[in-house]
Design an enzyme around this catalytic site. Structure first.
Site, PDB file in Angstrom:
ATOM      1  N   GLU A   1       0.832  -1.200   0.000  1.00  0.00           N
ATOM      2  CA  GLU A   1       0.000   0.000   0.000  1.00  0.00           C
ATOM      3  C   GLU A   1       0.867   1.251   0.000  1.00  0.00           C
ATOM      4  O   GLU A   1       0.488   2.280  -0.563  1.00  0.00           O
ATOM      5  CB  GLU A   1      -0.936   0.000   1.209  1.00  0.00           C
ATOM      6  CG  GLU A   1      -2.089   0.987   1.083  1.00  0.00           C
ATOM      7  CD  GLU A   1      -3.187   0.747   2.094  1.00  0.00           C
ATOM      8  OE1 GLU A   1      -4.180   0.087   1.747  1.00  0.00           O
ATOM      9  OE2 GLU A   1      -3.043   1.218   3.242  1.00  0.00           O
TER      10      GLU A   1
ATOM     11  N   HIS B   1       6.661 -26.915   2.732  1.00  0.00           N
ATOM     12  CA  HIS B   1       5.875 -27.983   2.118  1.00  0.00           C
ATOM     13  C   HIS B   1       4.790 -27.427   1.197  1.00  0.00           C
ATOM     14  O   HIS B   1       3.889 -28.163   0.794  1.00  0.00           O
ATOM     15  CB  HIS B   1       5.255 -28.856   3.208  1.00  0.00           C
ATOM     16  CG  HIS B   1       6.283 -29.582   4.019  1.00  0.00           C
ATOM     17  ND1 HIS B   1       6.756 -30.833   3.686  1.00  0.00           N
ATOM     18  CD2 HIS B   1       6.962 -29.205   5.134  1.00  0.00           C
ATOM     19  CE1 HIS B   1       7.662 -31.209   4.577  1.00  0.00           C
ATOM     20  NE2 HIS B   1       7.807 -30.241   5.465  1.00  0.00           N
TER      21      HIS B   1
ATOM     22  N   LYS C   1     -13.330   1.903  -3.889  1.00  0.00           N
ATOM     23  CA  LYS C   1     -14.419   2.067  -2.929  1.00  0.00           C
ATOM     24  C   LYS C   1     -15.519   2.969  -3.492  1.00  0.00           C
ATOM     25  O   LYS C   1     -16.709   2.730  -3.272  1.00  0.00           O
ATOM     26  CB  LYS C   1     -13.874   2.639  -1.612  1.00  0.00           C
ATOM     27  CG  LYS C   1     -12.980   1.659  -0.855  1.00  0.00           C
ATOM     28  CD  LYS C   1     -12.736   2.083   0.575  1.00  0.00           C
ATOM     29  CE  LYS C   1     -11.782   3.238   0.681  1.00  0.00           C
ATOM     30  NZ  LYS C   1     -11.375   3.510   2.070  1.00  0.00           N
TER      31      LYS C   1
END
Length: 555
Positions: A355, A386, A514
């Site tokens: 950000e 793994h 937004k």
């Protein structure tokens, strides 16, 4: 302060020429040619943290040239500007002063000719007093019962930071159960509400502006749920608290002004865990431990401010990162904490870094012609081994990685920690030096008997190595050392942003999404539906959403 285009600096040009000389040098050759390499490329900080950056594809000359770049870009001057309260967040006309929140020396920090430390200390005192009342059971809910659960409602820095810290410091946790709600998906809040009792729960609404849609939506739903049980609005005063810079909005929501823990517009959201937005941390570990957490960060702040370039840990790590992204064309960096309590550390710095430095426009408003912030990701060891270490060892991507481990565990279960440390050490060794054909030949006891099969399989087993890592060893994960570590990464990000000539403290890309979401919400909400059309893809998705929604009773 003058904005400098880094590619026009002499240091950058010197680095480009130098890269041609060293790009094919292998780490094992660098170690063979200098038996003091570890000593030269490591720093032991405050008897608490060892930073080993010797397994990086750099020489002494590389480091000199990188440090020259930092000097030519006036990094130390930029640090002083931030610490002095200059409005370095120029796109929002704000100071960047999260360092004031952990200023345990209490030296004056002036903003508009006023020392902000008195306000900071007042809020800290309020946090201390309130947390002690809740923890010792003095603070009662509406039915007279003590508090057992705390729900922090926020998103971004108001969630990721406090959640990461409370998890990392779980060994210091008291009896209170701390929950975090961030996602606007109603499932997140619903699952938490199933676990708690309204009579013994307090809600912390953490939002700088108190307008963030996800947070306010969740807060309204939590308030509705609570009032269904408590019946009267007067009971909110015992259970709802705001952590915000916008007092008016918090009051309009229904929060008693006495229940508002303030922070300020000079605190960026992704640095807000040090502020009142970190109240959930205080409630989890107690104020004394929170003070140690602040102190650790303050020690790193002092190191960052006062230490010269060649011993300054955040500067060194930032330069090495820029070296990889812009010369080796690496696109990602991984963070692997070998400590299960630190399982959210990578996610927190994914937000903090991406950000901050996920920008493509420089400070002069021009498109950059170099790489800026890398993609940050990671998981705790040994789980990651793994899952995706195969690609790091033998894939086609260069992924510089930070390995973090405490030498002392909070849980001495048989030889678990010894095995964890062994894996930590093994991974950084193999990533650096690999495993060659000759190594396999020496190990093979059945080579003569099965020569053809051995040769057939051999190419698939060879690990070339030369994969760069930083190793960060902490004596133990404590509030103090965690504070140091977080501040180290914060300052690294700041240095990267300054050298890359970008504004690290805004997030306009987040804001645009937004705004569009609000427009689409009005279009798909039956109460506010309009006839606005979108691009064919978005409109097609809306149409299918409506189709599935209307058919849901038949599915």
């Amino acid at each position: 302060m003058k904005n400098i285009n880094l590619i026009e600096t002499k240091s950058w040009k010197d680095l480009k020429n130098h890269f041609k000389e060293v790009k094919n040098i292998h780490l094992k050759d660098l170690f063979l040619s200098d038996f003091n390499r570890f000593k030269k490329f490591s720093i032991f900080f405050e008897n608490e943290i060892l930073i080993d950056f010797s397994k990086n594809r750099i020489t002494e000359k590389t480091l000199i040239l990188l440090l020259n770049l930092a000097k030519e870009m006036n990094v130390k001057s930029a640090i002083k500007l931030m610490f002095s309260g200059s409005k370095i967040n120029q796109t929002e006309n704000r100071s960047v002063l999260h360092i004031a929140l952990r200023n345990r020396s209490n030296f004056p920090i002036l903003l508009n000719n006023s020392d902000i430390m008195s306000e900071v200390n007042d809020v800290l005192k309020k946090m201390k007093n309130f947390s002690e009342l809740v923890i010792d059971g003095t603070w009662k809910g509406y039915s007279g019962k003590s508090i057992s659960d705390v729900v922090n409602i926020g998103i971004g820095g108001s969630d990721l930071g406090p959640y990461m810290v409370t998890e990392a410091l779980r060994p210091y946790k008291n009896h209170l159960n701390i929950h975090y709600v961030s996602n606007i998906d109603g499932t997140h809040l619903s699952e938490i509400l199933k676990k708690i009792n309204p009579e013994t729960t307090i809600f912390l609404i953490a939002s700088k502006t108190f307008t963030t849609d996800e947070t306010i939506t969740n807060a309204n739903s939590a308030k509705f749920w609570f009032l269904k049980h408590s019946k009267t609005k007067e009971t909110l005063d015992k259970h709802f608290f705001a952590l915000s810079a916008n007092i008016n909005n918090a009051v309009n929501f229904g929060i008693n002004i006495k229940n508002i823990f303030q922070f300020w517009d000079w605190v960026g959201g992704r640095f807000s865990l040090w502020s009142s937005a970190g109240l959930s941390i205080v409630l989890s570990i107690g104020f004394n431990n929170f003070e140690k957490f602040l102190q650790g960060a303050h020690v790193m702040d002092n190191h960052f401010y006062h230490t010269e370039y060649d011993k300054n840990i955040p500067i060194l790590l930032a330069l090495i990162s820029i070296w990889y992204t812009n010369f080796f064309n690496s696109e990602t960096e991984a963070i692997f904490p070998y400590d299960q309590y630190m399982h959210r550390f990578s996610a927190y710095f994914q937000q903090s870094n991406m950000e901050s430095n996920g920008k493509s426009i420089d400070k002069n408003g021009n498109k950059v012609c170099y790489q800026t912030g890398p993609i940050i990701w990671g998981e705790p060891g040994t789980n990651g081994q793994h899952a995706f270490f195969q690609l790091i060892h033998q894939g086609t991507k260069l992924i510089p990685s930070d390995f973090i481990v405490p030498t002392v565990s909070h849980n001495n279960l048989n030889d678990h920690h010894l095995k964890l440390i062994s894996n930590f050490l093994a991974q950084t060794q193999v990533l650096a030096f690999g495993k060659s054909k000759n190594s396999f030949l020496k190990e093979s006891t059945s080579f003569k008997k099965e020569e053809d099969e051995f040769n057939r399989i051999l190419p698939f087993k060879i690990c070339e190595g030369n994969k760069p890592t930083n190793s960060i060893l902490l004596r133990k994960i404590t509030p103090y050392t965690l504070g140091m570590l977080i501040a180290l990464y914060e300052h690294k990000i700041f240095v990267q942003g300054h050298i890359l000539n970008i504004f690290s403290f805004d997030q306009w890309g987040v804001e645009i999404g937004k705004e569009v979401a609000q427009s689409i919400y009005k279009n798909i909400n039956e109460k506010t539906k309009n006839s606005k059309s979108y691009d064919s893809s978005t409109q097609g998705l809306i149409d299918f959403y409506n189709f599935f929604k209307n058919k849901q009773n038949y599915l």
